[in-house]
Scaffold this active site. Structure first.
Site, PDB file in Angstrom:
ATOM      1  NE  ARG A 188      28.154  40.789  42.654  1.00 60.91           N
ATOM      2  CZ  ARG A 188      27.714  39.833  43.059  1.00 60.91           C
ATOM      3  NH1 ARG A 188      26.532  39.935  44.114  1.00 60.91           N
ATOM      4  NH2 ARG A 188      28.453  38.826  43.577  1.00 60.91           N
ATOM      5  N   GLY A 189      30.619  45.157  41.391  1.00 59.71           N
ATOM      6  CA  GLY A 189      31.969  44.826  41.548  1.00 59.71           C
ATOM      7  C   GLY A 189      33.003  45.378  40.865  1.00 59.71           C
ATOM      8  CB  ILE A 190      35.933  43.718  39.212  1.00 61.80           C
ATOM      9  CG1 ILE A 190      36.806  43.574  40.569  1.00 61.80           C
ATOM     10  CG2 ILE A 190      37.010  44.164  38.013  1.00 61.80           C
ATOM     11  CD1 ILE A 190      37.461  42.187  40.661  1.00 61.80           C
ATOM     12  CB  ALA A 218      37.675  15.623  49.549  1.00 60.52           C
ATOM     13  CE1 TYR A 262      36.905  32.602  40.358  1.00 62.24           C
ATOM     14  CE2 TYR A 262      39.406  32.607  41.672  1.00 62.24           C
ATOM     15  CZ  TYR A 262      37.969  33.182  40.934  1.00 62.24           C
ATOM     16  OH  TYR A 262      38.304  34.568  40.701  1.00 62.24           O
ATOM     17  CB  THR A 292      34.402  42.922  44.977  1.00 67.04           C
ATOM     18  OG1 THR A 292      34.580  41.095  44.938  1.00 67.04           O
ATOM     19  CG2 THR A 292      35.227  43.359  44.040  1.00 67.04           C
TER      20      THR A 292
END
Ligand code: NAD
Length: 446
Positions: free
Chosen positions: A217-219, A298, A351, A386
């Protein structure tokens, strides 16, 4: 398409938006097979040696080339030869000539400039200042253009590299075309004369076998479609849980599906065995599979941190090691990074660490892959529409789109796919270890 984008570009609502002074993002000029490369004559400005070379190359492509702004009422693209700057004063003439021409740039127009890198100038501060100045000029010009027009640069690495280097030719082709719709304010650096130009620019990946991870899917699905459109045979890889969607993408592009979790220790070997058994070879590897597990640091837990690093970064390192061990010749790798890995993003320490890690990995792997006739680069998308970004709350998403200073909209998966495709071309072999942003000149992203 984004509803706001279509409303401000059609009929009565367009008129209302204009009267209210609302931001009106343009519909971007994207590549459609058979379309002309640029939407009008190309004006060449500047005195550097790249001016003559560019004229030669563009005439070879059958384009209408002009040397004076006064010669053309509407201009499809401006090519700036800024490759002979010696002092900051040298910038004045080309900047002012561009000022005169820019008003006539058509919607979807392009500005592409040749320059040398300031970093290549140790010991000559005035020349380095002029070269860096040219970059600042172009980035700001990109933010002033309207109608979905963009401004980018081609950096000729070292003093001897010319605009005729195959990767400089390929970069010019990409930056002028609809393939670079969401690439703005960027500099593509060419370091060597490596690379061969395609026989047919519409099918630059003819005869190639490409593996795309996260292709269900997506990119990733857009990358599979784009590489197929450009002539490659595609192996679509995704986790078994996405098997049905994966099979649909593989069928659509006439390729094969491989159900595989990229974090598996033997993922590299599995990919290579599939590509060789089913298609006889492996030429292009696209590391696209990626996940987000956002939390403020945190509140971060071990599983969120480790899973993101494992999928987005460690899997790529391990697979690349397997490809090097297997002694593959001529492999071109493209990795998905993110603007979050460049600018940082609240809630995305895990990320951003993984994506900044990809950028570092790509730079440090370039020499090893080049030694085997291949190369490795990254594409850093900004905000792309997306399923991943659909998880962002609506208000944040809407604000993010409109705050994007240059193109005022998110990109589409195909915009990322086009940049990945370009870096996979044989003609791009002189571009190595680089990260190309596809972000509409915004650092907002996922
Ligand atoms: P997406 O979530 O829509 O698709 C990702 C795909 O990767 C999914 O099909 C998923 O099943 C697959 N995948 C996840 N883990 C996997 C694993 N362990 N093994 C194999 N496949 C796996 O995401 P997207 O928006 O299409 O993003 C694609 C890439 O682009 C990612 O690397 C992402 O980080 C990057 N990116 C996206 C954006 C954006 O705005 N969407 C911005 C910057 C970077």
């Amino acid at each position: 398409m984004d509803t706001y984008l279509s409303l401000v570009n059609s009929g009565l609502t367009k008129e209302i938006a204009r009267k209210l002074g609302l931001p009106r993002p343009a519909i971007l000029r994207r590549h459609r097979p058979g379309d002309p490369l640029v939407p009008g004559p190309v004006l060449i400005l500047g005195e550097g040696p790249a001016a003559g070379a560019a004229a030669d190359i563009l005439l070879g492509w059958g384009l209408d080339v002009r040397r004076h702004a006064a010669d053309a009422e509407r201009i499809g693209a401006i090519v700036l030869a800024l490759d002979a700057l010696r002092t900051p004063a040298d910038l004045s003439a080309p900047a002012l000539a561009t000022a005169e021409a820019v008003r006539r740039l058509t919607p979807g127009g392009r500005i592409a400039a040749y320059l040398h890198g300031a970093g290549d100038d140790a010991g000559d501060p005035a020349r380095a200042a002029a070269r860096s100045g040219a970059e600042g000029f172009l980035r700001s010009l990109g933010r002033e253009l309207r109608g979905g027009a963009t401004a980018n640069g081609i950096v000729l690495g070292g003093e001897t590299l010319t605009a005729y280097a195959p990767s400089a030719v390929a970069a010019l082709r990409f930056l002028l075309s609809g393939r670079s719709a969401y690439v703005d304010g960027q500099f593509v650096r060419v370091d060597t004369t490596a690379g061969t130009l395609p026989r047919n620019w519409e099918h630059p990946l003819e005869g190639k076998v490409a593996v795309v991870t996260g292709a269900a899917r997506g990119i990733g699905a857009a990358i599979a479609r784009t590489l197929h459109r450009d002539g490659a045979t595609v192996v679509a890889v995704d986790v078994p849980a996405a098997g049905e969607a994966l099979a649909a993408v593989a069928n659509e592009v006439g390729g094969t599906a491989l159900q595989l979790d990229v974090t598996r220790p033997d993922a590299g070997q599995a990919v290579l065995a599939h590509a060789r058994d089913r298609h006889g070879r492996l030429d292009i590897m696209v590391h696209n599979a990626g996940i987000t597990r956002d939390k403020l640091l945190a509140n971060m837990d071990e599983s969120r941190w480790n899973s993101v690093l494992a999928v987005n970064l460690e899997s790529q390192l391990r697979m690349n090691g397997a490809f090097l061990d297997a002694g593959l010749e001529g492999l071109r790798i493209v990795s998905l990074a993110s603007t979050s890995g460049i600018a940082g993003n609240r809630g995305q320490t895990n990320y951003a660490a993984s994506k900044a890690g990809v950028i570092g990995m790509v730079g440090a792997s370039a020499a090893a892959f080049a030694a085997r006739g291949g190369g490795i680069n990254a594409v850093a998308p900004g905000f792309i529409e997306t399923d991943m970004t659909a998880a962002v709350p609506l208000a944040t998403r809407s604000v993010a789109r409109l705050l994007m200073p240059s193109l005022m909209q998110g990109g589409l998966p195909v915009d990322v796919a086009e940049a990945v495709g370009f870096l996979a071309w044989d003609a791009a072999a002189g571009i190595n270890g680089q990260t190309l942003r596809v972000c509409g000149q915004s650092l907002v992203g996922a």
